[in-house]
Enzyme design. Structure first.
Site, mmCIF file in Angstrom:
data_model
loop_
_atom_site.group_PDB
_atom_site.id
_atom_site.type_symbol
_atom_site.label_atom_id
_atom_site.label_comp_id
_atom_site.label_asym_id
_atom_site.label_seq_id
_atom_site.Cartn_x
_atom_site.Cartn_y
_atom_site.Cartn_z
ATOM 1 N N GLY A 293 -5.203 -4.425 4.582
ATOM 2 C CA GLY A 293 -6.205 -3.561 3.968
ATOM 3 C C GLY A 293 -5.469 -2.566 3.097
ATOM 4 N N ARG B 36 -2.035 1.973 1.774
ATOM 5 C CA ARG B 36 -1.494 3.116 1.034
ATOM 6 C C ARG B 36 -2.193 3.290 -0.308
ATOM 7 N NH1 ARG B 36 4.084 1.039 -1.491
ATOM 8 N NH2 ARG B 36 3.595 -1.149 -1.686
ATOM 9 N N GLY C 280 2.126 5.012 4.140
ATOM 10 C CA GLY C 280 1.041 5.236 3.176
ATOM 11 C C GLY C 280 1.518 5.636 1.797
ATOM 12 N N ARG D 242 -4.150 2.558 -11.063
ATOM 13 C CA ARG D 242 -4.293 1.332 -11.839
ATOM 14 C C ARG D 242 -5.768 1.025 -12.051
ATOM 15 N NH1 ARG D 242 -2.044 -2.999 -7.435
ATOM 16 N NH2 ARG D 242 -3.732 -2.783 -5.956
ATOM 17 N N ARG E 70 -9.874 -9.240 -3.635
ATOM 18 C CA ARG E 70 -8.779 -10.202 -3.455
ATOM 19 C C ARG E 70 -9.313 -11.424 -2.733
ATOM 20 N NH1 ARG E 70 -4.194 -6.355 -2.647
ATOM 21 N NH2 ARG E 70 -5.053 -4.333 -3.180
ATOM 22 N N ASP F 225 -3.571 -12.106 -0.218
ATOM 23 C CA ASP F 225 -4.074 -10.738 -0.393
ATOM 24 C C ASP F 225 -3.607 -10.151 -1.723
ATOM 25 O OD1 ASP F 225 -1.678 -11.049 1.369
ATOM 26 O OD2 ASP F 225 -1.448 -8.921 0.938
ATOM 27 N N ASP G 26 -0.913 -6.733 -7.893
ATOM 28 C CA ASP G 26 0.011 -6.307 -6.835
ATOM 29 C C ASP G 26 1.450 -6.731 -7.142
ATOM 30 O OD1 ASP G 26 -1.753 -4.891 -5.357
ATOM 31 O OD2 ASP G 26 -1.449 -5.995 -3.497
HETATM 32 P P1 AMP Z 1 2.094 -5.376 -0.232
HETATM 33 O O1 AMP Z 1 3.363 -5.978 0.265
HETATM 34 O O2 AMP Z 1 2.318 -4.106 -1.035
HETATM 35 O O3 AMP Z 1 1.200 -6.339 -0.924
HETATM 36 O O4 AMP Z 1 1.318 -4.877 1.068
HETATM 37 C C1 AMP Z 1 0.980 -5.692 2.166
HETATM 38 C C2 AMP Z 1 0.184 -4.868 3.156
HETATM 39 O O5 AMP Z 1 0.994 -3.805 3.685
HETATM 40 C C3 AMP Z 1 -1.061 -4.207 2.588
HETATM 41 O O6 AMP Z 1 -2.048 -4.201 3.594
HETATM 42 C C4 AMP Z 1 -0.578 -2.823 2.258
HETATM 43 O O7 AMP Z 1 -1.617 -1.885 2.244
HETATM 44 C C5 AMP Z 1 0.410 -2.542 3.383
HETATM 45 N N1 AMP Z 1 1.481 -1.613 3.001
HETATM 46 C C6 AMP Z 1 2.523 -1.855 2.175
HETATM 47 N N2 AMP Z 1 3.314 -0.783 2.059
HETATM 48 C C7 AMP Z 1 2.775 0.184 2.861
HETATM 49 C C8 AMP Z 1 3.133 1.526 3.173
HETATM 50 N N3 AMP Z 1 4.201 2.098 2.662
HETATM 51 N N4 AMP Z 1 2.319 2.196 4.023
HETATM 52 C C9 AMP Z 1 1.234 1.627 4.545
HETATM 53 N N5 AMP Z 1 0.847 0.371 4.286
HETATM 54 C C10 AMP Z 1 1.604 -0.351 3.453
HETATM 55 MG MG MG Z 2 -0.532 -6.381 -1.740
#
Ligand code: AMP
Ligand code: MG
Length: 478
Positions: free
Chosen positions: A84, A87, A120, A170, A177, A246, A256
């Protein structure tokens, strides 16, 4: 100009209302004026004080209706229901006078119920990479989310080393998604899945409602736009790096950004994500992985469509992709009168680049030069005989063409960029920005806004990477 909140208000059970957690000593560093104008944003948003009031104060227009969206996703082939906006927050939607809807989404907004073990936050490095990439892709004509602005801060954020927190707003049609639909299907919340489809059909796929089978037509639109996007990635040598479901947009836009890369030396099996040990998301796997993801998405259409109806639509992916790819590659080679064996010529060219480890973009640009002699062409390669044979074949194929050599050169230069966002260029801009100087980011964005032009004062931005910038290990933790 008014802000709308159709997702937050229609789908209250699918979101969590949140407020933005401010960063210490925020500074507005980059603001995308042309995009702001396209979105018909009030000019006052370009002023830091106004923007920060709207973003950080509890009653601010970009804060008071902010929500975190729930979704899941297939990550490296495995289903993960725990995803979800961990952040990010959906701040608001903009509806232009022409009726175009744009989400404004803040990355690095602070913890949410979906943060799991994360903080976050987003680091400056990764927000700059996303800003640069989305603008670079946009100017190449690749469908993508866009970057509206970037805010830096002095807030320490811990990754492999201590970095600073930053925020990026953005914009794109929506943040829906594949993983949104997958989540409500797999968690058996079919009433919510219903509401999500109703919403998507009303707000984003309204033309599908005119069809006898709106869900099937919607899936078809996703299949076709995804195929078109992948054809563009392949033709420009773009590697996404984390094609988890996602990270796939139902609008067929690039979305992303993580450890992405544009190809330097052509390597069809290039893996830009150093955590991707099996090469699941290698350059030459992208077309197949997108279909895999479409298959995963299609499961969530099963309450509405028969297996045959789904299969029928998924079967359109491959021919569409091949057709789009062939058209793009023909144009890159200056072939406007399609012939049956054109793809053999294209494949011969790519195989030569790969064997001799030639730079992908520079080689295509070299090919644009219609005045090049056979010897000059052959000098670009190691296997001279092979290069000579290919060149003779190519020149004889060009004889069928009706355009003059000058016009062909001009047309080829409009599809073979001189300037691409190489990872080393991004890194130079990031290093400077981490010292507080964003002028290199601005300069790079300017160059990448006209990737097909010669730009005589900026030839150095077309250079292949120095040794430190080859095959850079881009950290996945962003
Ligand atoms: P991503 O790799 O950026 O596509 O993120 C994959 C999942 O991890 C998503 O649900 C993001 O919201 C969560 N996520 C990534 N980085 C963080 C972070 N620094 N803090 C909290 N959630 C994160
Ligand atoms: Mg992502």
């Amino acid at each position: 100009m008014h802000f709308d909140h159709s997702y937050a208000k229609n789908l209250t059970a699918l979101v969590t209302p949140m407020t933005v957690s401010p960063l210490s000593e925020p500074q507005l560093q980059l603001y995308n004026q042309p995009l702001a104008e396209q979105l018909e944003l009030d000019p006052s948003f370009s002023e830091q004080s106004h923007l920060f009031t709207q973003l950080f104060s509890s009653q601010g227009a970009l804060n008071q209706h902010a929500v975190a969206q729930k979704y899941g996703g297939h990550q490296f082939g495995g289903w993960n229901p725990e995803l979800g906006d961990g952040r990010g927050l959906l701040l608001a939607e903009v509806v232009t006078h022409a009726g175009q809807r744009w989400d404004l989404h803040l990355k690095g907004a602070g913890k949410t119920p979906y943060s799991r073990f994360g903080d976050g936050r987003a680091v400056l490095r990764s927000t700059i990479r996303e800003y640069l990439a989305s603008e670079a892709l946009h100017h190449l004509g690749i469908p993508t989310s866009r970057a509206l602005c970037l805010v830096s801060s002095s807030e320490p954020v811990y990754r492999e080393k201590q970095e600073t927190g930053a925020m990026l707003i953005r914009a794109c049609q929506s943040h829906l998604r594949f993983g949104h639909f997958e989540y409500f299907y797999h968690s058996k919340q079919l009433d919510k899945l219903d509401a999500l489809f109703e919403y998507a059909l009303q707000y984003h796929f309204s033309a599908c409602r005119e069809h006898a089978n709106p869900h099937q037509e919607m899936l078809r639109q996703v299949v076709l736009s995804t195929a078109d996007m992948i054809a563009k990635w392949q033709s420009f040598g773009f590697c996404h790096g984390v094609m988890n479901s996602d990270n796939m947009s139902i609008h067929g836009i690039t979305f992303d950004f993580g450890p992405y890369a544009f190809l330097d030396n052509f390597d069809s099996q290039y893996i830009c994500n150093h955590s991707d040990h099996g090469g699941r998301y290698a350059y030459d796997q992208q077309p197949g992985v997108a279909l895999w993801n479409l298959n995963a998405l299609a499961h969530s259409f099963t309450p509405y469509l028969s297996i045959d109806e789904i299969k029928h639509v998924l079967a359109e992916y491959e021919p569409r992709l091949l057709d789009q790819y062939a058209s793009l590659m023909r144009l890159k080679l200056g072939l406007h009168q399609p012939q049956e064996d054109d793809l053999e010529l294209v494949n011969g060219w790519l195989s030569m680049l790969e064997q001799d480890k030639r730079d992908f973009s520079q080689s295509f640009r070299l090919l644009c030069n219609q005045a090049i002699s056979e010897n000059q062409f052959v000098d670009h390669f190691i296997d001279r005989q092979r290069a000579k044979d290919w060149f003779v074949q190519y020149r004889s194929r060009l004889a069928i063409e009706t355009l003059s050599a000058e016009s062909r050169q001009l047309q080829m230069q409009q599809v073979n960029p001189k300037y691409i966002l190489r990872n080393y260029l991004a890194q130079i801009a990031i290093d400077r920005a981490e010292e507080g100087d964003f002028s290199e980011c601005e300069q790079l964005l300017k160059v990448l806004a006209n990737p097909f032009d010669e730009q005589n004062n900026f030839q150095s931005y077309a250079a292949t990477p120095p040794s430190w910038g080859q095959d850079m290990e881009i950290s996945c933790s962003s």
